[in-house]
Scaffold this motif. Structure first.
Motif, mmCIF file in Angstrom:
data_model
loop_
_atom_site.group_PDB
_atom_site.id
_atom_site.type_symbol
_atom_site.label_atom_id
_atom_site.label_comp_id
_atom_site.label_asym_id
_atom_site.label_seq_id
_atom_site.Cartn_x
_atom_site.Cartn_y
_atom_site.Cartn_z
ATOM 1 N N GLU A 19 0.801 -1.227 0.000
ATOM 2 C CA GLU A 19 0.000 0.000 0.000
ATOM 3 C C GLU A 19 0.832 1.274 0.000
ATOM 4 N N ASP A 20 2.136 1.152 0.112
ATOM 5 C CA ASP A 20 3.024 2.309 -0.027
ATOM 6 C C ASP A 20 3.334 2.603 -1.494
ATOM 7 N N THR A 21 2.868 1.751 -2.384
ATOM 8 C CA THR A 21 3.067 1.990 -3.812
ATOM 9 C C THR A 21 2.407 3.291 -4.210
ATOM 10 N N ALA A 22 3.200 4.176 -4.801
ATOM 11 C CA ALA A 22 2.705 5.517 -5.152
ATOM 12 C C ALA A 22 3.801 6.282 -5.883
ATOM 13 N N VAL A 23 3.399 7.393 -6.449
ATOM 14 C CA VAL A 23 4.372 8.372 -6.921
ATOM 15 C C VAL A 23 4.649 9.307 -5.750
ATOM 16 N N TYR A 24 5.905 9.500 -5.446
ATOM 17 C CA TYR A 24 6.317 10.332 -4.323
ATOM 18 C C TYR A 24 6.859 11.656 -4.849
ATOM 19 N N TYR A 25 6.371 12.731 -4.240
ATOM 20 C CA TYR A 25 6.734 14.082 -4.660
ATOM 21 C C TYR A 25 7.351 14.845 -3.486
ATOM 22 N N CYS A 26 8.275 15.716 -3.798
ATOM 23 C CA CYS A 26 8.731 16.670 -2.796
ATOM 24 C C CYS A 26 8.190 18.052 -3.161
ATOM 25 N N ARG A 27 8.020 18.850 -2.152
ATOM 26 C CA ARG A 27 7.519 20.210 -2.320
ATOM 27 C C ARG A 27 8.316 21.133 -1.429
ATOM 28 N N GLY A 28 8.670 22.294 -1.961
ATOM 29 C CA GLY A 28 9.302 23.339 -1.185
ATOM 30 C C GLY A 28 8.356 24.517 -1.054
ATOM 31 N N ARG A 29 8.308 25.105 0.118
ATOM 32 C CA ARG A 29 7.406 26.224 0.365
ATOM 33 C C ARG A 29 8.196 27.461 0.774
ATOM 34 N N MET A 30 7.846 28.583 0.123
ATOM 35 C CA MET A 30 8.435 29.883 0.459
ATOM 36 C C MET A 30 7.272 30.853 0.600
ATOM 37 N N GLY A 31 6.728 30.987 1.787
ATOM 38 C CA GLY A 31 5.547 31.811 1.959
ATOM 39 C C GLY A 31 4.394 31.214 1.175
ATOM 40 N N TYR A 32 3.835 32.005 0.258
ATOM 41 C CA TYR A 32 2.715 31.527 -0.553
ATOM 42 C C TYR A 32 3.189 30.782 -1.799
ATOM 43 N N LEU A 33 4.486 30.756 -2.045
ATOM 44 C CA LEU A 33 5.009 30.122 -3.245
ATOM 45 C C LEU A 33 5.343 28.668 -2.963
ATOM 46 N N GLU A 34 4.969 27.818 -3.906
ATOM 47 C CA GLU A 34 5.276 26.399 -3.795
ATOM 48 C C GLU A 34 6.043 25.948 -5.021
ATOM 49 N N VAL A 35 6.970 25.022 -4.797
ATOM 50 C CA VAL A 35 7.699 24.392 -5.891
ATOM 51 C C VAL A 35 7.565 22.895 -5.717
ATOM 52 N N TRP A 36 7.129 22.212 -6.778
ATOM 53 C CA TRP A 36 6.957 20.762 -6.753
ATOM 54 C C TRP A 36 7.946 20.103 -7.695
ATOM 55 N N GLY A 37 8.390 18.932 -7.309
ATOM 56 C CA GLY A 37 9.151 18.103 -8.221
ATOM 57 C C GLY A 37 8.212 17.277 -9.086
ATOM 58 N N PRO A 38 8.733 16.611 -10.122
ATOM 59 C CA PRO A 38 7.896 15.824 -11.022
ATOM 60 C C PRO A 38 7.481 14.476 -10.452
ATOM 61 N N GLY A 39 8.119 14.042 -9.371
ATOM 62 C CA GLY A 39 7.746 12.789 -8.735
ATOM 63 C C GLY A 39 8.626 11.623 -9.148
ATOM 64 N N THR A 40 8.647 10.608 -8.287
ATOM 65 C CA THR A 40 9.362 9.372 -8.567
ATOM 66 C C THR A 40 8.479 8.209 -8.115
ATOM 67 N N LEU A 41 8.407 7.177 -8.945
ATOM 68 C CA LEU A 41 7.492 6.075 -8.677
ATOM 69 C C LEU A 41 8.140 5.022 -7.779
ATOM 70 N N VAL A 42 7.425 4.653 -6.735
ATOM 71 C CA VAL A 42 7.830 3.562 -5.847
ATOM 72 C C VAL A 42 6.803 2.444 -5.968
ATOM 73 N N THR A 43 7.263 1.259 -6.278
ATOM 74 C CA THR A 43 6.381 0.097 -6.389
ATOM 75 C C THR A 43 6.843 -0.957 -5.390
ATOM 76 N N VAL A 44 5.937 -1.339 -4.511
ATOM 77 C CA VAL A 44 6.243 -2.354 -3.508
ATOM 78 C C VAL A 44 5.477 -3.621 -3.887
ATOM 79 N N SER A 45 6.229 -4.610 -4.311
ATOM 80 C CA SER A 45 5.599 -5.833 -4.800
ATOM 81 C C SER A 45 6.591 -6.976 -4.768
ATOM 82 N N SER A 46 6.065 -8.171 -4.564
ATOM 83 C CA SER A 46 6.911 -9.361 -4.612
ATOM 84 C C SER A 46 6.894 -9.974 -6.005
#
Length: 115
Positions: free
Chosen positions: A88-115
Motif C-alpha cells: 500500500e506504499d506503492t505511489a508516486v512520491y513528490y517533494c515540495r518546497g514552500r516559500m511563503g505563498y510560493l510552492e515548488v513541486w518536483g515531477p515525482g518518482t514512482l515507488v512500487t512495492v511488490s513481490s
C-alpha cells in the motif's frame, strides 16, 4: 527559479527499504519548509511528512515509525528514508518546497512495492 527533482524510486519487495532524494537547483534554505507527498493509483495526493527550516519534522500518523525525513544542506538535498515498505506504499512520491505563498513541486518518482 528554483527547481526540485526527485530520484531513488523503483521496485522493492515488501518489508524492504528505499531512500528517495529530492535535489534542489538552489539553496535549500530558500524554503521555509519542505514536504514529501505521495499519490497512489486512483487516490488523492496525501502528505507523508514535513521538515521545517529548523530541522523539526512532522509525519502523517500512518507514516510514523517507518519513514524518516532528513536533509543535507551542503548538497541542497532532501531525503525520505522508507523502511518496512508495504504494497500500500506503492505511489508516486513528490517533494515540495514552500516559500511563503510560493510552492515548488518536483515531477515525482514512482515507488512500487511488490513481490
Amino acid at each position: 527559479q528554483v527547481t526540485l527533482v526527485e530520484s531513488g524510486g523503483g521496485l522493492v519487495q515488501p518489508g524492504g527499504s528505499l531512500r528517495l532524494s529530492c535535489a534542489s537547483s538552489g539553496n535549500i534554505f530558500t524554503f521555509n519548509a519542505m514536504d514529501w507527498y505521495r499519490q497512489a493509483p486512483g487516490k488523492e495526493r496525501e502528505l507523508v511528512g514535513t521538515i521545517a527550516s529548523s530541522g523539526d519534522t512532522n509525519y502523517a500518523e500512518t507514516m510514523k515509525g517507518r519513514f524518516d525525513i532528513s536533509r543535507d544542506n551542503a548538497k541542497n538535498t532532501l531525503y525520505l528514508q522508507m523502511n518496512g515498505l508495504k504494497p500500500e506504499d506503492t505511489a508516486v512520491y513528490y517533494c515540495r518546497g514552500r516559500m511563503g505563498y510560493l510552492e515548488v513541486w518536483g515531477p515525482g518518482t514512482l515507488v512500487t512495492v511488490s513481490s
